[in-house]
Each structure stands twice: as structure tokens, then as C-alpha cells.
Design a protein around this motif. Structure first.
Motif, short mmCIF file in Angstrom:
data_model
loop_
_atom_site.label_atom_id
_atom_site.label_comp_id
_atom_site.label_asym_id
_atom_site.label_seq_id
_atom_site.Cartn_x
_atom_site.Cartn_y
_atom_site.Cartn_z
N GLY A 163 0.82 -1.21 0.00
CA GLY A 163 0.00 0.00 0.00
C GLY A 163 0.84 1.25 0.00
N ALA A 164 1.92 1.25 0.78
CA ALA A 164 2.82 2.40 0.83
C ALA A 164 3.51 2.62 -0.51
CB ALA A 164 3.85 2.21 1.93
N VAL A 165 3.92 1.53 -1.15
CA VAL A 165 4.57 1.63 -2.46
C VAL A 165 3.64 2.23 -3.49
CG1 VAL A 165 5.49 0.27 -4.39
CG2 VAL A 165 6.25 -0.21 -2.06
N LEU A 166 2.35 1.84 -3.44
CA LEU A 166 1.37 2.39 -4.38
C LEU A 166 1.23 3.90 -4.20
CD1 LEU A 166 -0.84 2.15 -6.48
CD2 LEU A 166 -2.43 1.49 -4.66
N VAL A 167 1.11 4.35 -2.96
CA VAL A 167 0.96 5.78 -2.69
C VAL A 167 2.21 6.54 -3.14
CG1 VAL A 167 0.68 7.53 -0.90
CG2 VAL A 167 -0.64 5.41 -0.79
N ILE A 168 3.39 5.98 -2.84
CA ILE A 168 4.64 6.63 -3.24
C ILE A 168 4.76 6.70 -4.76
CG2 ILE A 168 7.16 6.39 -3.22
CD1 ILE A 168 6.86 5.14 -0.40
N ALA A 169 4.31 5.63 -5.45
CA ALA A 169 4.37 5.62 -6.91
C ALA A 169 3.49 6.72 -7.50
CB ALA A 169 3.92 4.25 -7.43
N VAL A 170 2.31 6.92 -6.93
CA VAL A 170 1.43 7.98 -7.41
C VAL A 170 2.04 9.35 -7.14
CG1 VAL A 170 -0.83 9.07 -7.14
CG2 VAL A 170 -0.65 6.58 -7.16
N LEU A 171 2.64 9.53 -5.96
CA LEU A 171 3.30 10.79 -5.63
C LEU A 171 4.43 11.09 -6.60
CD1 LEU A 171 3.75 13.20 -3.75
CD2 LEU A 171 5.18 11.72 -2.31
N ILE A 172 5.25 10.08 -6.88
CA ILE A 172 6.36 10.27 -7.84
C ILE A 172 5.81 10.63 -9.21
CG2 ILE A 172 8.21 9.07 -9.07
CD1 ILE A 172 8.71 7.46 -6.51
N ASP A 173 4.70 9.99 -9.60
CA ASP A 173 4.08 10.26 -10.90
C ASP A 173 3.62 11.72 -10.97
OD1 ASP A 173 2.81 9.21 -13.49
OD2 ASP A 173 1.09 10.09 -12.47
N ILE A 174 3.00 12.20 -9.88
CA ILE A 174 2.52 13.59 -9.85
C ILE A 174 3.69 14.57 -9.97
CG2 ILE A 174 1.45 15.33 -8.37
CD1 ILE A 174 -0.32 13.08 -7.25
N ILE A 175 4.75 14.31 -9.20
CA ILE A 175 5.92 15.18 -9.24
C ILE A 175 6.57 15.17 -10.63
CG2 ILE A 175 8.26 15.52 -8.33
CD1 ILE A 175 7.23 14.36 -5.65
N TYR A 176 6.67 13.97 -11.22
CA TYR A 176 7.29 13.84 -12.55
C TYR A 176 6.51 14.63 -13.59
CZ TYR A 176 8.95 11.59 -16.83
OH TYR A 176 9.44 11.35 -18.09
N ARG A 177 5.18 14.52 -13.54
CA ARG A 177 4.37 15.20 -14.55
C ARG A 177 4.38 16.70 -14.37
NH1 ARG A 177 2.29 11.14 -17.30
NH2 ARG A 177 1.83 9.20 -16.22
N LYS A 178 4.50 17.17 -13.14
CA LYS A 178 4.61 18.62 -12.91
C LYS A 178 5.92 19.16 -13.51
CE LYS A 178 1.75 19.17 -8.77
NZ LYS A 178 1.75 19.49 -7.31
N ARG A 179 6.99 18.39 -13.35
CA ARG A 179 8.29 18.82 -13.85
C ARG A 179 8.39 18.75 -15.36
NH1 ARG A 179 12.76 16.39 -9.53
NH2 ARG A 179 12.13 17.70 -7.75
N THR A 180 7.64 17.82 -15.97
CA THR A 180 7.70 17.65 -17.42
C THR A 180 6.51 18.32 -18.12
OG1 THR A 180 6.56 15.51 -17.24
CG2 THR A 180 8.99 15.50 -17.26
N GLY A 181 5.77 19.10 -17.37
CA GLY A 181 4.65 19.81 -17.98
C GLY A 181 3.49 18.91 -18.33
N GLY A 182 3.34 17.79 -17.60
CA GLY A 182 2.20 16.90 -17.85
C GLY A 182 2.44 15.87 -18.93
N LYS A 183 3.65 15.83 -19.48
CA LYS A 183 3.96 14.87 -20.54
C LYS A 183 4.42 13.56 -19.91
CE LYS A 183 5.34 18.45 -23.82
NZ LYS A 183 6.39 18.98 -24.67
N GLY A 184 4.14 12.41 -20.62
CA GLY A 184 4.53 11.12 -20.09
C GLY A 184 5.97 10.80 -20.36
#
Length: 431
Positions: free
Chosen positions: A410-431
Motif C-alpha cells: 500500500g505504501a509503495v502504491l501511494v509513493i508511486a502515485v506521488l512520484i508520478d505527480i511530481i514527474y508530470r509537474k516537472r515535465t509539464g504533464g507529458k509522459g
């Protein structure tokens, strides 16, 4: 003078950019490698043994197959909480089909050449109907997918119970069981042949894409980069097959097989399990789903709808029927996973697929599928499923209690989503 200065100060492209590698994929591969190394140290070198790698692959298949479908579901901004229950219903239907329905109606008993194929066909049809029904409720009736599939989680889990009257059904057909893993493998020779064919296909596709780029006036990667990528692919495929081939069949099992044929096993005779048929099925699903995502109109519509549903509908895409199709695909993949899961157990049990919906969603999200829709990859979801299974298997080998295993997942899932949010903010929402 200015031109020369500009050329001299132009930033050099990194190796990853030159090879055109997905940085997110590289990050997931790195995370997987770290997980494997840590657990290998903690288990005294037992985690990365051929036997454990073999078991890890067959344990991953069922969730990974469904995770490829969950990518399409989440990309279109929906969710499916019923996949574990749909798997259970399909498994119950297939178990009753081969043990009760076919013998009583058509005279097909266990062991009949037609039994496994008729059974699987029935299961796929049932999965498609259930998934299509969910899609109709979501697309045409306007009920949120969360509510539809939350209801489906309860309905189909208990429908499967009623189909079997709460009984465990087995044993299943011998040919059907070959889709489960250790009971059906290619052996060493067949696995090497597959490795050669898969490498040829992958490298051929790579250079075919290069020719298409040149034909359309685009600048391809440097040839050395293309060759290096082909070498990495070949090394990965042959390395994986070599690991599986290193897992040898126990001598006592070989002796029983020779004895059953009325023969004596030669002294020093050995044999390898090789590539499981269930893994071949996963590879086939991955290839087909990737082609659908990248090369077909359906795939373009799925990602366009996920990116902007209103714009997709205004452009003429029938988003309602698209929803039905996406959920029907998910239902079919649940049925395929039911084949693998029940075949691996060699019987149907009423708790089959329990909590699989959480594992499947986690695999897709960890694999880079955006919960906001529009972005996701098939290979990422499969790698996410492998990371999830590696975590659970590693913790089990270390002796971690089941409750704490679920806490970590469960913790890994939450951390993965957090990393995804941070990554998309830094890349302007691009995958």
C-alpha cells in the motif's frame, strides 16, 4: 564566429536520449533491479536463483495480463474494481464446463482434445459479456465506473460461489493445466528456439521502424545506437531464457516420467523446464495490446478520449461504444487470467482472484499509467506487476508477516502515485 561558438557550446545529448529510451521505463527497471539485489542479499542469494525466477514469472502472469487491460480502463478515465471477482466467475464457469456441463451434455470428459478449447472459449465469452455489460452501464446509462465495478466486485464474487455451490472444483483437464506454469513448459530446446525467433522479430521491428523514418524524411538514431539497442534486446531475451533453462527438473520427477513410460532413466540424464506456456500467453497478450494501443484506430481513440473526452466526442468518436469495447476487452483478459490462475492451482477455489483488483490497479499505476487519463503503456504495466510480485515474494522469503506485506504494498502504491505527480509537474504533464 558566432556560429562556431554556438556549435561548440551546444549541449551534448545523453546516452539515453541518443538511444531514445524511455526514462520512466529506465527508472522502473532500476527500481526492479534494486528490489532484486536487496532481497537477494537478505535471503542469502536465494532470491535470484533460477528456481525462484521461474516461480516469480508464473506468479506474475495472471495479474500482468489483467494489468494490460487496466491500462486502457484508466487511460479512458475509468476504474475497474471488479476484475478479481470477474476472474473468479469465469474460473467457476470454466471449471463447471469441463467437469460437469461437457461430460453430461456432449460426452466430453477430462482428457478429451476438445475439452480445454471449448472450456476456454466459453470462459472468454462470459468474460466479454460481463465486461461489455459493465461498459454499457458506464457508457450508455451514465453510472460512474467506480459504482458499477464496486457493485460488480460483490455481485460476481458471489455469483461464482453460487455457480459451484461453494465447492472447490477439480482436478481440471490435463491440457488445460498446461497453461498454469510448471505443468506446461517448452523445455530447453524449445525455449532457445523461441529466444532466437523473438530476438529476430524484435530486431527486425527495430530496423523496420528505422527504414520507415528514413522513408518519411525523419532523422533516425545513429546506426551505432540502433545496433546497441538491438544488442541490449538480444541480451535481455537470451539472458532471461538462459535463467529459466537453468532450472532443472528434479531427478525424482524425471524418474517417475520414465517409469510411467516403462523406461529406465539413463544415468546422469537432466532436463530443464524452460519457458512456461503461461509466460508465452502473457507475451502474446502484451504484443497484441501494444499493437492495439499504437497501431490501430481503437488505440488512438482510447488515448484521445482519455486526453480530452469532450474534444474526442466533438471530433466524432463514439465515446459510449468505446467504453463498452474497453470494458469488454478487460472482461476477456480477466477470463484469460482465470485460465492461468486456475490452471496453476489445478482446480477452482472460491477465493481465487481475491484482492487481485488492488494488485492490478497498483501494477498499472506503478507502471506509469496516469490516473488523470490519457497516458499509459502496456510494458510499463507488466513491469509494474513484476515489481509488485517481487516485493511480495521477497518479503515472504524473508519471513515478513502477511499484514506487514500489505502495508508495504500500500505504501509503495501511494509513493508511486506521488512520484508520478511530481514527474508530470516537472515535465509539464507529458509522459
Amino acid at each position: 564566429m558566432t556560429d562556431t561558438s554556438t556549435a561548440q557550446t551546444a549541449p551534448k545529448r545523453s546516452l539515453a536520449r541518443t538511444l531514445e529510451l524511455d526514462t520512466r521505463l529506465l527508472g522502473m527497471i532500476g527500481a526492479f533491479a534494486v528490489v532484486c539485489i536487496v532481497f537477494n542479499i537478505l535471503t542469502g542469494g536465494q532470491f535470484l536463483t533460477p528456481r525462484n525466477i521461474f516461480n516469480l514469472t508464473i506468479q506474475t502472469v495472471s495479474v500482468a495480463i489483467m494489468a494490460t487491460g487496466m491500462v486502457f480502463i484508466i487511460v479512458t478515465r475509468h476504474i475497474d474494481l471488479s476484475v478479481g471477482s470477474v476472474l473468479a466467475t469465469c474460473s467457476a464457469v470454466m471449471a463447471m464446463t469441463q467437469t460437469v456441463v461437457l461430460p453430461e451434455t456432449l460426452g466430453f470428459g477430462l482428457g478429451n482434445p476438445l475439452t480445454p478449447w471449448v472450456t476456454i472459449l466459453v470462459g472468454l465469452i462470459v468474460g466479454a459479456i460481463i465486461g461489455g455489460f459493465h461498459g454499457w452501464l458506464v457508457g450508455y446509462m451514465g453510472i460512474p465506473a467506480f459504482i458499477v465495478t464496486l457493485g460488480g466486485l460483490l455481485v460476481w464474487r458471489n455469483a461464482g460461489w453460487y455457480i459451484t455451490n461453494g465447492q472447490t472444483i477439480g482436478p481440471l483437464d490435463p491440457t488445460f493445466q498446461t497453461f498454469g506454469g510448471i505443468g506446461g513448459t517448452l523445455g530447453a530446446t524449445g525455449s532457445w528456439i523461441f529466444a532466437a525467433l523473438a530476438t529476430a522479430a524484435a530486431v527486425g521491428t527495430l530496423f523496420s521502424a528505422r527504414r520507415n523514418k528514413v522513408a518519411h524524411g525523419q532523422t533516425p538514431k545513429p546506426f551505432w545506437a540502433e545496433a546497441s539497442l538491438a544488442g541490449l534486446i538480444a541480451a535481455g531475451i537470451f539472458g532471461f531464457v538462459a535463467l529459466l533453462n537453468a532450472y532443472e527438473v528434479p531427478s525424482r520427477v524425471l524418474e517417475r516420467e520414465f517409469s510411467a513410460r516403462g523406461e529406465t532413466m539413463p544415468e546422469g540424464f537432466t532436463a530443464s523446464y524452460g519457458l512456461p506456456i503461461s509466460v508465452l500467453l502473457l507475451i502474446a497478450v502484451a504484443v497484441i495490446m501494444t499493437i492495439v494501443a499504437r497501431r490501430t484506430r481503437l488505440g488512438r481513440y482510447i488515448f484521445a478520449t482519455g486526453g480530452n473526452p469532450d474534444a474526442a466526442e466533438l471530433s466524432g468518436i463514439n465515446t459510449r461504444m468505446l467504453t463498452v469495447k474497453v470494458f469488454a476487452i478487460m472482461g476477456v483478459l480477466c477470463a484469460l487470467s482465470a485460465v492461468v490462475a486456475s490452471a496453476r492451482l489445478s482446480f477452482h477455489s472460491n477465493d481465487i482472484g481475491t484482492l487481485d483488483e488492488l494488485r492490478v490497479i497498483a501494477a498499472a499505476v506503478i507502471g506509469g499509467t496516469a490516473l488523470s487519463g490519457g497516458l499509459g503503456t502496456i510494458h510499463g504495466a507488466i513491469l509494474g506487476a513484476l515489481i509488485m510480485q517481487s516485493l511480495q515474494s521477497g518479503m515472504a522469503m524473508v519471513g515478513v508477516d502477511a499484514p506487514f506485506q500489505n502495508i508495504v504494498v500500500g505504501a509503495v502504491l501511494v509513493i508511486a502515485v506521488l512520484i508520478d505527480i511530481i514527474y508530470r509537474k516537472r515535465t509539464g504533464g507529458k509522459g
